[in-house]
Structures are given as C-alpha cells and as structure tokens.
Design a protein around this motif. Structure first.
Motif, mmCIF file in Angstrom:
data_model
loop_
_atom_site.group_PDB
_atom_site.id
_atom_site.type_symbol
_atom_site.label_atom_id
_atom_site.label_comp_id
_atom_site.label_asym_id
_atom_site.label_seq_id
_atom_site.Cartn_x
_atom_site.Cartn_y
_atom_site.Cartn_z
ATOM 1 N N THR A 374 -14.982 27.874 47.210
ATOM 2 C CA THR A 374 -14.790 28.963 46.244
ATOM 3 C C THR A 374 -14.610 30.285 46.961
ATOM 4 O O THR A 374 -13.674 31.044 46.680
ATOM 5 C CB THR A 374 -16.001 29.032 45.301
ATOM 6 N N VAL A 375 -15.482 30.570 47.932
ATOM 7 C CA VAL A 375 -15.382 31.831 48.686
ATOM 8 C C VAL A 375 -14.118 31.841 49.531
ATOM 9 O O VAL A 375 -13.426 32.850 49.641
ATOM 10 C CB VAL A 375 -16.635 32.021 49.569
ATOM 11 N N ARG A 376 -13.816 30.666 50.127
ATOM 12 C CA ARG A 376 -12.620 30.598 50.979
ATOM 13 C C ARG A 376 -11.349 30.842 50.175
ATOM 14 O O ARG A 376 -10.432 31.515 50.641
ATOM 15 C CB ARG A 376 -12.546 29.233 51.670
ATOM 16 N N LYS A 377 -11.314 30.298 48.946
ATOM 17 C CA LYS A 377 -10.127 30.513 48.113
ATOM 18 C C LYS A 377 -9.964 31.986 47.772
ATOM 19 O O LYS A 377 -8.852 32.520 47.792
ATOM 20 C CB LYS A 377 -10.226 29.684 46.828
ATOM 21 N N ARG A 378 -11.081 32.643 47.490
ATOM 22 C CA ARG A 378 -10.984 34.074 47.226
ATOM 23 C C ARG A 378 -10.512 34.815 48.465
ATOM 24 O O ARG A 378 -9.703 35.751 48.393
ATOM 25 C CB ARG A 378 -12.350 34.612 46.780
ATOM 26 N N TYR A 379 -11.020 34.375 49.624
ATOM 27 C CA TYR A 379 -10.603 35.011 50.878
ATOM 28 C C TYR A 379 -9.119 34.762 51.141
ATOM 29 O O TYR A 379 -8.398 35.665 51.588
ATOM 30 C CB TYR A 379 -11.450 34.463 52.028
ATOM 31 N N GLU A 380 -8.666 33.535 50.856
ATOM 32 C CA GLU A 380 -7.247 33.232 51.044
ATOM 33 C C GLU A 380 -6.389 34.070 50.101
ATOM 34 O O GLU A 380 -5.318 34.554 50.485
ATOM 35 C CB GLU A 380 -7.006 31.738 50.809
ATOM 36 N N GLU A 381 -6.859 34.220 48.862
ATOM 37 C CA GLU A 381 -6.120 35.063 47.929
ATOM 38 C C GLU A 381 -6.064 36.499 48.429
ATOM 39 O O GLU A 381 -5.041 37.184 48.312
ATOM 40 C CB GLU A 381 -6.778 35.005 46.546
ATOM 41 N N GLN A 382 -7.183 36.924 49.033
ATOM 42 C CA GLN A 382 -7.214 38.279 49.596
ATOM 43 C C GLN A 382 -6.250 38.382 50.773
ATOM 44 O O GLN A 382 -5.562 39.396 50.945
ATOM 45 C CB GLN A 382 -8.637 38.623 50.033
ATOM 46 N N VAL A 384 -3.555 36.594 51.207
ATOM 47 C CA VAL A 384 -2.193 36.620 50.662
ATOM 48 C C VAL A 384 -1.850 38.015 50.173
ATOM 49 O O VAL A 384 -0.756 38.535 50.408
ATOM 50 C CB VAL A 384 -2.054 35.583 49.528
ATOM 51 N N TYR A 385 -2.833 38.641 49.499
ATOM 52 C CA TYR A 385 -2.606 40.014 49.017
ATOM 53 C C TYR A 385 -2.376 40.952 50.194
ATOM 54 O O TYR A 385 -1.447 41.766 50.185
ATOM 55 C CB TYR A 385 -3.802 40.473 48.195
ATOM 56 N N MET A 386 -3.221 40.821 51.232
ATOM 57 C CA MET A 386 -3.081 41.700 52.398
ATOM 58 C C MET A 386 -1.773 41.447 53.138
ATOM 59 O O MET A 386 -1.170 42.370 53.695
ATOM 60 C CB MET A 386 -4.266 41.494 53.348
ATOM 61 N N ALA A 387 -1.330 40.174 53.139
ATOM 62 C CA ALA A 387 -0.080 39.856 53.827
ATOM 63 C C ALA A 387 1.125 40.436 53.101
ATOM 64 O O ALA A 387 2.186 40.616 53.708
ATOM 65 C CB ALA A 387 0.072 38.341 53.959
ATOM 66 N N ASN A 388 0.959 40.739 51.816
ATOM 67 C CA ASN A 388 2.082 41.237 51.034
ATOM 68 C C ASN A 388 1.919 42.687 50.598
ATOM 69 O O ASN A 388 2.763 43.206 49.864
ATOM 70 C CB ASN A 388 2.280 40.366 49.787
ATOM 71 N N HIS A 389 0.841 43.345 51.033
ATOM 72 C CA HIS A 389 0.604 44.726 50.641
ATOM 73 C C HIS A 389 0.226 45.562 51.853
ATOM 74 O O HIS A 389 -0.382 45.057 52.808
ATOM 75 C CB HIS A 389 -0.499 44.819 49.578
ATOM 76 N N ASP A 390 0.561 46.793 51.796
ATOM 77 C CA ASP A 390 0.237 47.747 52.846
ATOM 78 C C ASP A 390 -1.249 48.082 52.780
ATOM 79 O O ASP A 390 -1.783 48.408 51.713
ATOM 80 C CB ASP A 390 1.089 49.011 52.672
#
Length: 824
Positions: A374-382, A384-390
């Motif tokens: 659960t925590v890892r999925k949130r981290y992965e989502e984060q 992904v967000y960081m990889a696509n956002h400044d």
C-alpha cells in the motif's frame, strides 16, 4: 530374532554357497576336460584319415608299375599277383584290375567287417572309401588300364574308436580328480579365510564402525586376502569418517531448519502454505498483523478467499487453478499478482502475492508470500507524479508536456471530422532572468519562478496546459484552437499577468516574457518540430527587445538555418585559420601623427569571400565561439606587435574589441595574462575596448574584471559611448583610460545641432574625468575640423584610412609618421 540366530543362519547360508560353488567348479573342470578330449579326438581323427590316404597311396604307388605292365601286356597272372599283393594291406576288401577296354584282368574281394558302431563310423570316416588309379605308359602317357581298390572303414574305425574311448575316459578321470583337488585347495585357501573375514565383518557395529577390529594375519599380509582386508579396513575407516561427518551435517541441517523456521517466523513478509483450493495449512507470525488478526486468532484451516475483496476472488481462484495444472517435478513456476485484502478491521490494503507450488510434497501444496505494498503504491504514484512534474513549480515537465501535445496531435490526426482544428504551442522565456539569478542568488530566482508559475496557472483555461521546460522557460499548449486570434489573446494575457511587479522577500522585481507561438499543422506536425519553431519565434521576439510575442514564420526558419550554417562554418574557420586582422589607424588631432590602431577581424570564407562581422559576430556570441575567436585575435595582435618591433616599425598601441560574453563569462584575465607572458608583449601596447552597454548592465562585476585587467597594465576604453545612458557616478567608478564617441553622433555633427551639442558635452565630460576622448566614424574634413575645434583628442574613420591588412597598415604608419616629422 536375536543377532546370534541371525549369524548362525548366515553361516549355514555361506556353507551352502561354498558347496554349490564347489559343485560348479567340478562341473566346469569336467566340461573343460571333455572339451579338451573332444578337441584331441578330432585332431587324431583328421590325422588318422590323412594316414589312411597316405598308406593307400603308398601301396598303390608300389604296385602301379606291375599293374601297368599287366594291363599293357594283358597278363592275367601278373594281374592276379598284383591284386593279391594289395590284400596284404588289411583294410582292403576288394580290388579290380582292368585294361583300357574295361576288360577285367583280375578281381578279388572279401566281405567287409561288420560293426555295431557303423553309424559312428560313417560320422567319423564316412562310407567305405574307393581309390581308382589310372595306368599310363610311355612318354605320351598312353592309358592302358585301371586299378580300383575299396577300403573297409569299419575296420579302421574300430581301432580308432577304442583309442578315443580310452583317451576320453582317462581325460574325464583326470579332470575329475583335478576339480576335486582345486575345490579342496580353494576351500582351504580362499573360502575358509573369506568365511573368517565375513565373521569378522559381522562383528562390526554399524552405528560405530571400528576399522581396528579388522586384523590382517601375517601370512595374508601380502596376498590377495590381505589386500581385501586392508581395503576393507580403509573402507570402514572412510565409512566411519563419513558417518561422523553425516551426523555433524544432520545436526547442522537440524540447526539450519530451526534457524530457517525462526527466520520464516520473524520475516516481515507474510508466508502461507495453502492447498490448491485456497485452504490455509501453515502460516508465519507476520500473517496475523497483515490480516489484522488478534494474537489468539489463527487463520489456519480457513480459506484464503475469506480475506480477499470479493471483486478479486475470481482472479485468485483462476491463479490457483493455473498453479494446480503445473507439475512441480517437471517445471518450477511462480505467479505474482496484486490483490486487495480486507483486514479484520475492514481496512482494505493492497498486497502483493507470490505463489509457487511445493515440489515433492505428499499432497499438492502452494506457498504464498504476502507483502503489503500500500505504501509502495503510493510512493510509486508519487514517483510517477514527480517524473511528470517539475519539482520547483509543480507544473508538468517537458516529458509530460510532450506526452500531452502528442495526445492532442493524435486526436487531430485520427479524427477526420476535426481536420480544420489546430493546436497552438506557446513558448515563454523570461527576459533578463539570468541577471536576477546571478545578482540576487538562485534562491530568489527559484521563488520568482514559482510566482511566475502561479500567475500562468491563473491565465490558462481548463483545456490549456501550462508546464515548465526548465530554467526560465515555460510552455502553454492549447489543444483545440478555434481561431488563431485565441493564441494571440492568450499570449497577451500572459504579458499582462507578468507586467505587475513581483514582491520576492521584500524585493520588488519586474520581469517581461518573450513569447513564441507555433501552430499545428501549419508550423509542424510533431512535438520536436513545433517546439523548434516556437523557440525560433521566441528568439525573434527576444531579439526585438522582449516583452512581446511573435508567431512563427518561414522567414524565421530560414534565418535560423542561416545562423546554423554560419555556426558550422565558424567552427571550420577556427580549425582552418580562415580569419584575418585588419588595422584602422587613429590620429592625434593636435599633432596629426598616428597614435594607435584598432584591430578589426575579417573572415575570408573560401566559397563566399569576405563575410561581414555584423553577420558572424552575433552568431559567435550566441554559440559561445566568441571566446575562442577573441583569444585568437589577442594572440594574433601580440604576434603582430612582436613582428613589427623586430622590423623597427614605430610602436603604437593597438585596440582590441572585447565581446560582452567574453568579458562576463570567460576567464579573460587569466587568458590575457597567459598570452602576454607567452608572447613577451608589453601590456601597455594593448587597449581593450568594451561597449558601454555591457558595463552598465552589470556595473559591479564589470568594475571588478576591468580592475583586474587594468592591474595587468592594459589600457581600457569605453566603446560606443553615448548609447548606454551611463551616469558620471558610474564612469568615475570604472577603471577606464578613454572613451570613444559613437559614430551615430559624429555622423551628423555638422548638420544636427543636437548631435553637435551632445558631442561637445561628451568631450568636456571626458576631459573633466581625466579621460582621453576618441571620435570614430570620421569621414569628412568638416567633421574632423569640428572635433579639433571642440577639443577632441583622437579620431579615426575612413577620412584617415580604411581598415588595412597588416602589410599595408605598416606603410601607412611609416608614411603618417614621416609626414608628422616634416610638418612644423
């Protein structure tokens, strides 16, 4: 059954085995004797047959001459004597002598002997044998008759069979005795010792075998039995050693199992052993907190499906069915899936399952390793967000912008009904942001970028996308542009939004953007092309002073291509030394004597001839090549000074133009110091000309660098003076020696009273500050007279001389110097 009874049974079994082996040995010995006797009889039989033939042939040879005479002379008496002579050989039972006309001259026969072994006789010798001899005479071997003889084989065989019977009987008796002797010998020498060895081996404790219990008798120390005993002792010693190691290994395995069990129980991941239907058989300690169970609760015996969210139960059952279909003994497989688990407290968590069948299990079982992700999925989502956002502004970054633009273009390309639609790319670059970043620090620059991002987000609508490309560059995508004016309106809104001042930690800052706009499909049909063209349009807006927006045009692209060609040719020019220096003289208005030169670079392209510095110097500035070009100019000037000094040319200072980028970004002080030292050039012979605009932009940094250059002994001149709006206070702070009035004022000083007034003011101001004043661009005598009357110190321009190659500049220096010496 006791061990003693077992030993007695083994002894009886060994005795029976010994007797059986003795019988086999005697039988084999007899068979060998029979075989040898049969071979001997066969050889004797062949020899007997050969002997019969040889004997008969000898008898016939003895009587051949007499038989020939009897047949030739038809002498019956002689023929009868020959026949009678043949019967001297006992086996002959019939003889006939005939002439060549087959008339019988003599015949005699006796009945053959009879025997009960006629069948055996025929097998060994065949039927009665007949010999028919041709009788010939004279040199021509003329046939005169025949002599026929029949031999009784029964008579011959009777004696041979009697001899063969004696041979066979004696052989059987001999081999029987030999077999019995061998059996007795081997029993005494081999069987009994082996029985003793067997008895000794039976006494060895299989749990603790002792090789010392095997004693090798002295008489067997060097024979085969001794070798067996030594080998057995070594084998038992190895078995004892290996048994000790095996017990140690078993203990280690048990310890390892205990450790593994402890690890499994203490591992952070949950581990289950389940049946193919999902029933939980075993579990470790981590399962309870994972499923939310209390300490006294156990999942054992329950179905795994009870803990899975109902929507995912079919996925679990399908996975278990697939695993049940595999044969673990043939292939090892693993299935990894992510399933939502409903804990006892009704909280749903995402769990990674790794299923693997257990091979060699008595009943089919499956291990399942459970990991809460659960925590890892949130981290992965984060991530992904960081990889696509400044990270600074939280706006979409370049990767996300490219993806968004590609999607927008794909919609236009796939939807035939929207062929008339368009997409706009608005490229935004902040003017003079680098000055703020360098002067106030990156922290202030970052805060300013975040503030700009917030204002841009307020400008765009729901369908537009704004992102940061990097640095001070932003991008706005309008996916579905209705009219071209919409892009212009949005760009103007950006200009208006960024016009108000920014309050950054108490500092009031102003920024203006330069905006370039490219449209799909007219300006490109993919991300790289649209970005390149929008960037080109942005540079066009920036070159016009910034604070505006430009739409991309093909003319811009052609200009960019031309700049690219010039850039490539510039690199080749540096490599192939295609540059030249021309020198324009300066004249002292008081003495009319040459007082200096200005070095001006010229580029002689092998294909296009001379290219104007106005074309290639801006490109060199943009690409950073100006540093290498400026270094080459300084080295060439120093080399030329050395050459002229060696030729006794009157020494004059030579001015060199320094570009803004070369002054502010390069290590100009270190570079010039190195070149002066290498060429042994006096620093006072060099004048560095720096434009007024550059010094005014970064006054503190300029003053520091110019002070360093002045410390080397160089002279400093301000070029294009009057165009940078510099104040007297700034001029006083700068370590300069002279100022050069810009040619734009000199051009009209005789016809424009304002230019004349400005020029006189500059001259007076320069003298008041203790500076030499030079006017450039003098083309008429009236202009020179005005400047002389106004007190200007030096002039240069086409009236004096155009820029000249080095060899022509030398003649000009000498000529002006000589003229000044002649005139009073």
């Amino acid at each position: 059954m006791s061990n003693e009874n077992l030993d007695q049974q083994q002894l009886k079994w060994l005795d029976r085995l010994s007797v059986k082996q003795a019988r086999i040995a005697v039988a084999i010995t007899l068979l060998i004797g029979l075989l040898l006797s049969a071979i001997q009889i066969t050889l004797d039989l062949r020899e007997e047959q050969t002997l019969i033939d040889r004997t008969v042939n000898q008898v016939l040879a003895t009587l051949r001459e007499s038989a020939t005479q009897a047949a030739y002379g038809l002498d019956e008496n002689l023929a009868s004597r020959v026949i009678a002579g043949l019967f001297e050989y006992e086996p002959v039972y019939e003889a006939v002598l005939r002439d060549n006309f087959d008339n019988v001259l003599a015949r005699h026969s006796e009945p053959p002997s009879s025997s009960s072994r006629s069948l055996l006789t025929r097998l060994m010798f065949g039927d009665n044998q007949e010999y028919d001899v041709r009788l010939e005479t004279g040199p021509t071997r003329e046939l005169v008759g025949y002599l026929s003889v029949q031999i009784d084989t029964n008579l011959i065989a009777e004696g041979f069979i009697n001899r063969a019977t004696r041979i066979l009987a004696s052989g059987i008796l001999r081999n029987l005795l030999l077999g019995l002797v061998l059996v007795a010998f081997f029993y005494a020498t081999l069987t009994k010792p082996l029985l003793r060895i067997s008895a000794t081996l039976r006494k060895i404790n299989p749990q603790h075998p002792d090789p010392q219990s095997i004693v090798v008798p002295a008489k067997h120390d060097r024979d085969e039995l001794g070798m067996i005993l030594h080998t057995t002792r070594n084998l038992i010693d190895s078995i004892s050693t290996n048994l000790t190691k095996l017990r140690l290994t078993e203990q280690q395995v048990r310890d390892r199992e205990s450790q593994l069990n402890a690890i499994v129980q203490n591992v952070a991941d949950g581990i289950l052993t389940i049946s193919p239907t999902g029933r939980i058989v075993e579990y470790n300690a981590a399962i309870r907190p994972l499923l939310g169970l209390m300490r006294d609760e156990t999942p054992q015996g329950r179905a795994l499906q009870e803990f899975i969210a109902p929507r995912s139960i079919p996925t679990l059952e399908h996975t278990l069915e697939e695993l049940a279909a595999y044969d673990p003994s043939v292939e090892i497989t693993e299935k990894r899936i992510i399933l939502p688990i409903i804990r006892i407290d009704q909280r749903e968590i995402d769990v990674s399952f790794a299923f693997r069948p257990i091979p060699d299990a008595a009943t089919p079982l499956i291990t399942a390793v459970l990991n809460d992700i659960t925590v890892r999925k949130r981290y992965e989502e984060q991530l992904v967000y960081m990889a696509n956002h400044d990270t600074l502004t939280n706006l979409p970054n370049r990767s996300m912008l490219e993806h968004s633009l590609s999607n927008a273009l794909a919609v236009h390309q796939d939807d035939k009904d929207r062929r008339h639609g368009a997409t706009a790319v608005v490229f935004i670059d902040l003017d003079r942001f680098k000055v703020i970043n360098d002067s106030l620090g990156h922290h202030v620059g970052d805060l300013l970028l975040k503030a700009v991002a917030l204002r841009l987000q307020k400008v765009i609508g729901r369908q537009e996308i704004v992102g940061r490309l990097g640095g001070d560059e932003f991008l706005i995508i309008i996916p579905d542009l209705k009219e071209m004016q919409d892009a212009a309106n949005l760009s103007q809104a950006v200009l208006d939004a960024l016009t108000p001042a920014f309050d950054i930690k108490g500092r009031i800052l102003f920024v203006t953007p330069s905006i370039g706009i490219a449209l799909y499909p007219s300006d490109g049909e993919d991300f790289p092309t649209l970005m390149r063209n929008a960037d080109t349009a942005m540079y066009s807006a920036k070159s016009g002073g910034g604070g505006t927006y430009h739409f991309f045009t093909k003319t811009m692209n052609e200009s960019a291509m031309a700049r690219l060609v010039i850039e490539n040719d510039l690199r080749e020019a540096l490599a192939k030394n295609q540059f030249e220096l021309h020198y324009q003289p300066k004249v002292d208005l008081k003495t009319d004597q040459i007082c200096g030169l200005e070095a001006l670079i010229r580029w002689k392209h092998p294909g296009r001839g001379y290219i104007s510095p106005m074309q290639f110097i801006p490109v060199a500035e943009e690409t950073g090549l100006i540093g290498k070009i400026g270094e080459w100019v300084f080295e060439e000037v120093c080399r030329q000074i050395g050459e002229w000094d060696a030729a006794n040319v009157p020494p004059v200072p030579i001015a060199i133009n320094v570009s803004p980028r070369q002054l502010m970004e390069g290590r100009i002080t270190q570079t010039i110091a190195r070149i002066l030292e290498q060429t042994n050039t006096p620093a006072a012979r060099i004048v560095l000309e720096v434009t007024e605009t550059v010094m005014m932009q970064e006054i503190k940094k300029s003053a520091t660098i110019l002070e360093e250059l002045r410390h080397l002994g160089l002279q400093i001149a301000v070029d294009d003076f009057g165009t940078g709006y510099s104040s007297l206070a700034y001029l006083k702070r700068l370590p300069i020696n002279s100022i050069k009035i810009d040619r734009s004022f000199v051009r009209d000083i005789t016809v424009d009273s304002d230019d004349a007034a400005i020029t006189r003011a500059i001259i007076i101001m320069g003298h008041n500050l203790g500076l030499q004043v030079v006017a450039e661009g003098v083309e008429t005598i009236e202009q020179m007279d005005f400047l002389r009357d106004s007190g200007c110190d030096e002039v240069q321009g086409f009236l004096i001389a155009t820029p000249l190659p080095a060899h022509e500049a030398v003649h000009h220096i000498i000529r002006l110097s000589a003229k000044a010496d002649i005139e009073p």
